[in-house]
Design an enzyme around this catalytic site. Sequence first.
Site, PDB file in Angstrom:
ATOM      1  N   ARG A 197     -12.007  -1.409 -25.675  1.00 12.12           N
ATOM      2  CA  ARG A 197     -11.183  -2.255 -24.766  1.00 12.12           C
ATOM      3  C   ARG A 197     -11.817  -1.626 -23.465  1.00 12.12           C
ATOM      4  O   ARG A 197     -12.400  -0.491 -23.015  1.00 12.12           O
ATOM      5  CB  ARG A 197      -9.674  -2.024 -24.926  1.00 12.12           C
ATOM      6  CG  ARG A 197      -9.234  -0.585 -24.632  1.00 12.12           C
ATOM      7  CD  ARG A 197      -8.733  -0.475 -23.525  1.00 12.12           C
ATOM      8  NE  ARG A 197      -8.359   1.053 -23.341  1.00 12.12           N
ATOM      9  CZ  ARG A 197      -8.948   2.024 -22.710  1.00 12.12           C
ATOM     10  NH1 ARG A 197     -10.139   1.656 -22.242  1.00 12.12           N
ATOM     11  NH2 ARG A 197      -8.618   3.052 -22.709  1.00 12.12           N
ATOM     12  N   HIS A 236      -9.929  -2.004 -18.966  1.00 16.36           N
ATOM     13  CA  HIS A 236      -8.892  -2.605 -18.129  1.00 16.36           C
ATOM     14  C   HIS A 236      -9.601  -3.372 -16.929  1.00 16.36           C
ATOM     15  O   HIS A 236     -10.628  -2.655 -16.409  1.00 16.36           O
ATOM     16  CB  HIS A 236      -8.144  -1.643 -17.697  1.00 16.36           C
ATOM     17  CG  HIS A 236      -7.210  -0.711 -18.665  1.00 16.36           C
ATOM     18  ND1 HIS A 236      -6.721  -1.233 -19.639  1.00 16.36           N
ATOM     19  CD2 HIS A 236      -7.551   0.657 -18.804  1.00 16.36           C
ATOM     20  CE1 HIS A 236      -6.081  -0.415 -20.570  1.00 16.36           C
ATOM     21  NE2 HIS A 236      -6.783   0.757 -20.074  1.00 16.36           N
ATOM     22  N   SER A 279      -0.866   0.990 -21.603  1.00 16.28           N
ATOM     23  CA  SER A 279      -1.830   0.113 -21.731  1.00 16.28           C
ATOM     24  C   SER A 279      -3.056   0.383 -22.717  1.00 16.28           C
ATOM     25  O   SER A 279      -3.679  -0.801 -23.178  1.00 16.28           O
ATOM     26  CB  SER A 279      -2.341  -0.328 -20.103  1.00 16.28           C
ATOM     27  OG  SER A 279      -2.845   0.908 -19.704  1.00 16.28           O
ATOM     28  N   ASP A 280      -3.454   1.514 -22.825  1.00 14.18           N
ATOM     29  CA  ASP A 280      -4.404   1.782 -23.850  1.00 14.18           C
ATOM     30  C   ASP A 280      -3.961   1.391 -25.139  1.00 14.18           C
ATOM     31  O   ASP A 280      -4.750   0.901 -26.069  1.00 14.18           O
ATOM     32  CB  ASP A 280      -4.936   3.368 -23.733  1.00 14.18           C
ATOM     33  CG  ASP A 280      -5.649   3.645 -22.386  1.00 14.18           C
ATOM     34  OD1 ASP A 280      -5.884   2.927 -21.777  1.00 14.18           O
ATOM     35  OD2 ASP A 280      -6.036   4.987 -22.430  1.00 14.18           O
ATOM     36  N   ASN A 281      -2.870   1.904 -25.477  1.00 18.70           N
ATOM     37  CA  ASN A 281      -2.108   1.622 -26.868  1.00 18.70           C
ATOM     38  C   ASN A 281      -2.069   0.146 -26.974  1.00 18.70           C
ATOM     39  O   ASN A 281      -2.336  -0.433 -28.206  1.00 18.70           O
ATOM     40  CB  ASN A 281      -0.808   2.497 -27.129  1.00 18.70           C
ATOM     41  CG  ASN A 281      -1.081   3.921 -26.747  1.00 18.70           C
ATOM     42  OD1 ASN A 281      -2.407   4.358 -27.005  1.00 18.70           O
ATOM     43  ND2 ASN A 281      -0.042   4.636 -26.518  1.00 18.70           N
TER      44      ASN A 281
END
Length: 393
Positions: free
Chosen positions: A25, A27, A168-170
């Site tokens: 992912r 951001h 946000s990572d999770n």
Amino acid sequence: MKAVNDVHKAEYGENPEIVAKAPCRFHLVGEHSWFFKDKTLSMAVNLPIYVAVSKRSDSSLKFYFHQLNDRKRSSLTSLKAKKEDKWANSIKAMVYGFTSAAYTLGGMNITVYTDILPSAGFGVTTGIKIAATVAINALFNLNCSDIDLLQVIDRGNRRFLKTINYLSDNYSALFAKKGNLVITDHFKSSWDYVPFNFDDKKIVLVDTKVPRVDIWREENIFEPHFALLLGDLRESKQNVYGGWRYINDITDINEELAVVNENIRRKLMSIIREHNDFLEARDGLEKSDFFKFARAVNHSHETMRELFEISCPEIDWILKRISELEQNLDFIRNPVTCGRITGKGFGRCLYAVMRKTDIDAFNAKIAEFEKIFGFHPCVYEVEPSDGASIVRD
């Protein structure tokens, strides 16, 4: 799937009982705003990380990372984070996340399989954690809910690794939906989706291979009194996503931030601008208005470069070349391309969104970049993907 099975069997002499995968992912906007309870826009992409597991008859834990040809070992009774274990510590942390809450586990053989190495910075380490958590949950029939899994990850990060647990990572690794971006609201500890409906566009991730350098410590602005200052600059807006935004009056903003030094003021200003760019980017996505989305992304990169001070000449050079793919000056206000630095730290990675017809010209610019700067970037063409899951045959 077959490659993962074959690797696990070659290493341990048995097929895996469970294989889980999680996406890489990145951001797009707002990854530095979590401390101030703002919002982050993220994209899980179709670069998978696989974790294969099988049970052992003892309490030992054996780890194998195929692409690194690296092996580590531990046990349920002696879980410790060791400097030399690096990637394996991420899995041990998730094991700790389960056992520290009295979930019953047994020994395991564990294989990590991914063509994108953790050094790339596209959420690979988080992907390993998430895939391992999903795999362990299934292997031992723990029937954990989404909330339970998030708590496992939180305990592993905070208590075992002594690191920040980035929501946000999770969320982007666990809950992503194909064709959508993930929104993390750090104030509400919640996630949401917004569609990515630009079918004529291509998304690229670029690992420039420029070394990361610590120019300043981001943690310097993570102070409660700075959060209170920004809180005073918020205003409720019923017609705005999330119900609020930062005020636009620069005089009031400067007056509120006059109590901090110039360096801190610039960083806090970047947080304000990032939230407004998030709102603009989301609105552009929601309305399928690429011009609005692209303007927000490009403005966000300007903020990262000028106020947050984490860009570098090499990344700026590539993004400048991307903006020049359309030479018609009429598109200055309505850009057909956009891009931004992404990731923690100074330099290295960026993303860009461009017309599919521009890919060849973009690759030519990357070849030119190699000749000028001497770095050899890795370029990945990606698309929004689903979050973590068990892989079925």
